[in-house]
Design a protein around this motif. Structure first.
Motif, short mmCIF file in Angstrom:
data_model
loop_
_atom_site.label_atom_id
_atom_site.label_comp_id
_atom_site.label_asym_id
_atom_site.label_seq_id
_atom_site.Cartn_x
_atom_site.Cartn_y
_atom_site.Cartn_z
N ALA A 146 -12.12 7.80 -9.48
CA ALA A 146 -12.43 8.82 -8.48
C ALA A 146 -11.54 10.03 -8.73
O ALA A 146 -10.42 9.90 -9.22
N HIS A 147 -12.02 11.20 -8.39
CA HIS A 147 -11.20 12.40 -8.53
C HIS A 147 -10.01 12.34 -7.58
O HIS A 147 -8.90 12.71 -7.95
N VAL A 148 -10.25 11.88 -6.35
CA VAL A 148 -9.20 11.79 -5.35
C VAL A 148 -9.27 10.42 -4.68
O VAL A 148 -10.35 9.93 -4.37
N VAL A 149 -8.10 9.80 -4.48
CA VAL A 149 -8.02 8.55 -3.73
C VAL A 149 -7.22 8.84 -2.47
O VAL A 149 -6.15 9.44 -2.53
N TYR A 150 -7.77 8.45 -1.32
CA TYR A 150 -7.12 8.66 -0.02
C TYR A 150 -6.61 7.31 0.49
O TYR A 150 -7.38 6.37 0.61
N LEU A 151 -5.30 7.24 0.77
CA LEU A 151 -4.71 6.01 1.31
C LEU A 151 -4.29 6.24 2.74
O LEU A 151 -3.64 7.23 3.07
N ASP A 152 -4.62 5.30 3.58
CA ASP A 152 -4.21 5.33 4.98
C ASP A 152 -3.60 3.97 5.31
O ASP A 152 -4.18 3.16 6.02
N PRO A 153 -2.40 3.67 4.73
CA PRO A 153 -1.79 2.37 4.98
C PRO A 153 -1.30 2.27 6.42
O PRO A 153 -1.12 3.28 7.11
N MET A 154 -1.12 1.03 6.88
CA MET A 154 -0.62 0.82 8.23
C MET A 154 0.76 1.46 8.33
O MET A 154 1.59 1.33 7.44
N TYR A 155 0.98 2.18 9.40
CA TYR A 155 2.27 2.83 9.60
C TYR A 155 3.37 1.79 9.72
O TYR A 155 3.17 0.73 10.30
N PRO A 156 4.55 2.11 9.17
CA PRO A 156 5.68 1.19 9.34
C PRO A 156 6.12 1.17 10.80
O PRO A 156 5.93 2.15 11.54
N SER A 157 6.69 0.05 11.22
CA SER A 157 7.22 -0.04 12.58
C SER A 157 8.37 0.94 12.71
O SER A 157 9.24 0.99 11.84
N PRO A 158 8.39 1.74 13.78
CA PRO A 158 9.47 2.71 13.93
C PRO A 158 10.80 2.01 14.21
O PRO A 158 10.82 0.97 14.86
N ARG B 233 1.37 13.27 8.70
CA ARG B 233 1.58 14.11 7.52
C ARG B 233 0.70 13.55 6.39
O ARG B 233 0.57 12.34 6.24
N TYR B 234 0.12 14.43 5.60
CA TYR B 234 -0.67 14.03 4.45
C TYR B 234 0.08 14.47 3.19
O TYR B 234 0.24 15.67 2.95
N ASP C 189 2.77 -3.41 6.61
CA ASP C 189 2.12 -3.21 5.33
C ASP C 189 3.18 -3.26 4.23
O ASP C 189 3.63 -2.22 3.75
N GLU C 190 3.58 -4.47 3.85
CA GLU C 190 4.68 -4.64 2.90
C GLU C 190 4.29 -4.32 1.46
O GLU C 190 5.16 -4.12 0.62
N ASP C 191 3.00 -4.27 1.16
CA ASP C 191 2.57 -3.98 -0.21
C ASP C 191 2.03 -2.55 -0.36
O ASP C 191 1.33 -2.25 -1.31
N ALA C 192 2.41 -1.67 0.54
CA ALA C 192 1.91 -0.29 0.49
C ALA C 192 2.31 0.41 -0.81
O ALA C 192 1.52 1.15 -1.38
N LYS D 218 -1.71 9.26 3.94
CA LYS D 218 -1.45 9.57 5.34
C LYS D 218 -0.19 8.82 5.76
O LYS D 218 -0.09 7.61 5.56
N ARG D 219 0.77 9.54 6.34
CA ARG D 219 2.04 8.95 6.76
C ARG D 219 2.42 9.47 8.14
O ARG D 219 1.99 10.56 8.54
N PRO D 220 3.28 8.76 8.86
CA PRO D 220 3.84 9.32 10.09
C PRO D 220 4.65 10.57 9.73
O PRO D 220 5.22 10.66 8.64
N ALA D 221 4.71 11.51 10.64
CA ALA D 221 5.35 12.80 10.37
C ALA D 221 6.80 12.66 9.90
O ALA D 221 7.25 13.40 9.03
N ARG D 222 7.53 11.69 10.43
CA ARG D 222 8.95 11.57 10.10
C ARG D 222 9.26 10.45 9.11
O ARG D 222 10.42 10.22 8.79
N ALA D 223 8.26 9.77 8.60
CA ALA D 223 8.48 8.68 7.64
C ALA D 223 8.79 9.25 6.26
O ALA D 223 8.37 10.35 5.92
#
Length: 105
Positions: free
Chosen positions: A19-31, A96-97, A53-56, A74-79
């Motif tokens: 694919a030209h672009v791959v989009y990942l939206d893994p589960m956010y880490p626990s804050p 944040r992307y 999501d330990e295998d992100a 895709k990530r949490p803004a402060r991660a």
């Protein structure tokens, strides 16, 4: 991560037509220190079933191998970024992307 009976890592690694672009939206880490807001019931059930999501990072590496041009994560803004320093980031209030270029790797 699985997609039905298909392992997503295997699917990305064995894909002959990149694919030209791959989009990942893994589960956010626990804050750290717990959450400040209540978690929706459906998301709590999913997190209880799946866990963190330990295998992100492994999924990120598979995506980088499968993409032709770039990977967007895709990530949490402060991660911290999932795959090191991104080429650029698009920031919102809570999300944040991060964009990673295949050619700059």
């Amino acid at each position: 991560i699985t997609l039905g009976d298909v392992d997503a890592h295997e699917l990305l690694a064995n894909n002959k037509q990149a694919a030209h672009v791959v989009y990942l939206d893994p589960m956010y880490p626990s804050p750290p220190g717990g959450r400040k807001t209540a978690v929706r019931k459906a998301m709590k059930v999913i997190r209880d079933l799946v866990g963190d999501d330990e295998d992100a990072s492994q999924l990120f590496e598979a995506a980088m191998g499968a993409a032709r041009n770039r990977v967007v994560v895709k990530r949490p803004a402060r991660a911290k970024p999932l795959g090191g320093e991104p080429v650029c980031s698009h920031k919102g209030k809570g999300v944040r992307y991060d964009v990673y270029s295949i050619t700059n790797r």
